[in-house]
Write a protein that holds these residues in place. Sequence first.
Motif, mmCIF file in Angstrom:
data_model
loop_
_atom_site.group_PDB
_atom_site.id
_atom_site.type_symbol
_atom_site.label_atom_id
_atom_site.label_comp_id
_atom_site.label_asym_id
_atom_site.label_seq_id
_atom_site.Cartn_x
_atom_site.Cartn_y
_atom_site.Cartn_z
ATOM 1 N N PRO A 54 0.836 -1.368 0.089
ATOM 2 C CA PRO A 54 -0.060 0.001 0.074
ATOM 3 C C PRO A 54 0.833 1.166 -0.004
ATOM 4 O O PRO A 54 2.004 1.339 0.444
ATOM 5 C CB PRO A 54 -0.907 -0.077 1.235
ATOM 6 N N ILE A 55 0.168 2.253 -0.551
ATOM 7 C CA ILE A 55 1.148 3.461 -0.604
ATOM 8 C C ILE A 55 0.372 4.559 0.027
ATOM 9 O O ILE A 55 -1.005 4.908 -0.008
ATOM 10 C CB ILE A 55 1.069 3.869 -2.097
ATOM 11 N N ALA A 56 0.935 5.091 0.999
ATOM 12 C CA ALA A 56 0.132 6.415 2.096
ATOM 13 C C ALA A 56 0.174 7.538 1.226
ATOM 14 O O ALA A 56 0.987 7.876 0.004
ATOM 15 C CB ALA A 56 1.133 6.180 3.302
ATOM 16 N N ALA A 57 -0.325 8.597 1.898
ATOM 17 C CA ALA A 57 -0.449 9.908 1.413
ATOM 18 C C ALA A 57 1.132 10.478 1.348
ATOM 19 O O ALA A 57 1.882 10.097 2.248
ATOM 20 C CB ALA A 57 -1.160 10.698 2.271
ATOM 21 N N ARG A 58 1.288 10.921 0.278
ATOM 22 C CA ARG A 58 2.731 11.746 0.201
ATOM 23 C C ARG A 58 3.006 12.825 1.043
ATOM 24 O O ARG A 58 1.913 13.578 1.537
ATOM 25 C CB ARG A 58 2.687 12.397 -1.232
ATOM 26 N N LEU A 59 4.034 12.810 1.583
ATOM 27 C CA LEU A 59 4.718 13.882 2.502
ATOM 28 C C LEU A 59 5.430 14.831 1.340
ATOM 29 O O LEU A 59 5.829 14.422 0.438
ATOM 30 C CB LEU A 59 5.587 13.151 3.630
ATOM 31 N N LYS A 60 5.514 16.080 2.106
ATOM 32 C CA LYS A 60 6.464 16.938 1.424
ATOM 33 C C LYS A 60 7.845 16.398 1.386
ATOM 34 O O LYS A 60 8.336 15.827 2.516
ATOM 35 C CB LYS A 60 6.325 18.529 2.116
ATOM 36 N N HIS A 61 8.591 16.892 0.369
ATOM 37 C CA HIS A 61 9.753 16.504 0.389
ATOM 38 C C HIS A 61 10.693 17.223 1.478
ATOM 39 O O HIS A 61 10.607 18.345 2.053
ATOM 40 C CB HIS A 61 10.439 17.329 -0.966
ATOM 41 N N PRO A 62 11.546 16.316 2.045
ATOM 42 C CA PRO A 62 12.407 16.721 3.181
ATOM 43 C C PRO A 62 13.156 18.166 3.119
ATOM 44 O O PRO A 62 13.237 18.987 4.043
ATOM 45 C CB PRO A 62 13.608 15.534 3.489
ATOM 46 N N TYR A 63 13.502 18.511 1.859
ATOM 47 C CA TYR A 63 14.065 19.907 1.648
ATOM 48 C C TYR A 63 13.082 20.808 1.840
ATOM 49 O O TYR A 63 13.645 21.964 2.659
ATOM 50 C CB TYR A 63 14.594 20.289 0.234
ATOM 51 N N HIS A 64 11.741 20.933 1.518
ATOM 52 C CA HIS A 64 10.936 21.753 1.477
ATOM 53 C C HIS A 64 10.510 21.885 3.254
ATOM 54 O O HIS A 64 10.439 23.220 3.805
ATOM 55 C CB HIS A 64 9.428 21.336 1.098
ATOM 56 N N CYS A 65 10.703 20.755 4.061
ATOM 57 C CA CYS A 65 10.766 20.883 5.404
ATOM 58 C C CYS A 65 11.853 21.387 6.265
ATOM 59 O O CYS A 65 11.762 21.992 7.488
ATOM 60 C CB CYS A 65 10.302 19.338 6.037
ATOM 61 N N SER A 66 12.926 21.525 5.665
ATOM 62 C CA SER A 66 14.201 21.903 6.121
ATOM 63 C C SER A 66 14.141 23.478 6.022
ATOM 64 O O SER A 66 15.153 24.266 6.877
ATOM 65 C CB SER A 66 15.357 21.433 5.448
ATOM 66 N N ILE A 67 13.425 24.155 5.184
ATOM 67 C CA ILE A 67 13.276 25.720 5.426
ATOM 68 C C ILE A 67 12.448 26.004 6.747
ATOM 69 O O ILE A 67 11.545 25.502 7.140
ATOM 70 C CB ILE A 67 12.420 26.282 4.129
ATOM 71 N N ARG A 68 13.194 26.846 7.556
ATOM 72 C CA ARG A 68 12.844 27.225 8.622
ATOM 73 C C ARG A 68 11.344 27.350 8.986
ATOM 74 O O ARG A 68 10.751 26.880 9.842
ATOM 75 C CB ARG A 68 13.723 28.540 9.179
#
Length: 92
Positions: free
Chosen positions: A53-67
């Motif tokens: 099964p494929i879960a809902a996509r998360l935002k790319h880690p780079y996007h999340c690294s922006i403060r």
Amino acid sequence: MNYYTLPTELQAKFTDSFLKEMDIVQPKVIIPVSKEVEQTLQQMRKCGKLKVPIAARLKHPYHCSIRTNYDDGKRDYLDAIGKHAGPIMQDT
């Protein structure tokens, strides 16, 4: 370099190797972290190559690294992990 920018024959080798790894690891769910990966996984499932099964996509880690995105991104990742792997400790 991302796998989806490789020549088609190398993409096929990459995805075949990935499918073999998934047969060995036998994950309960896969959580994609980019739109391209999600699309590839969905196509693999549609063709019957991927059974996981494929879960809902998360935002790319780079996007999340922006403060300014860090707190929301961290919460999304922890929520997804908690949902699929059970509760985890969260720092305050």
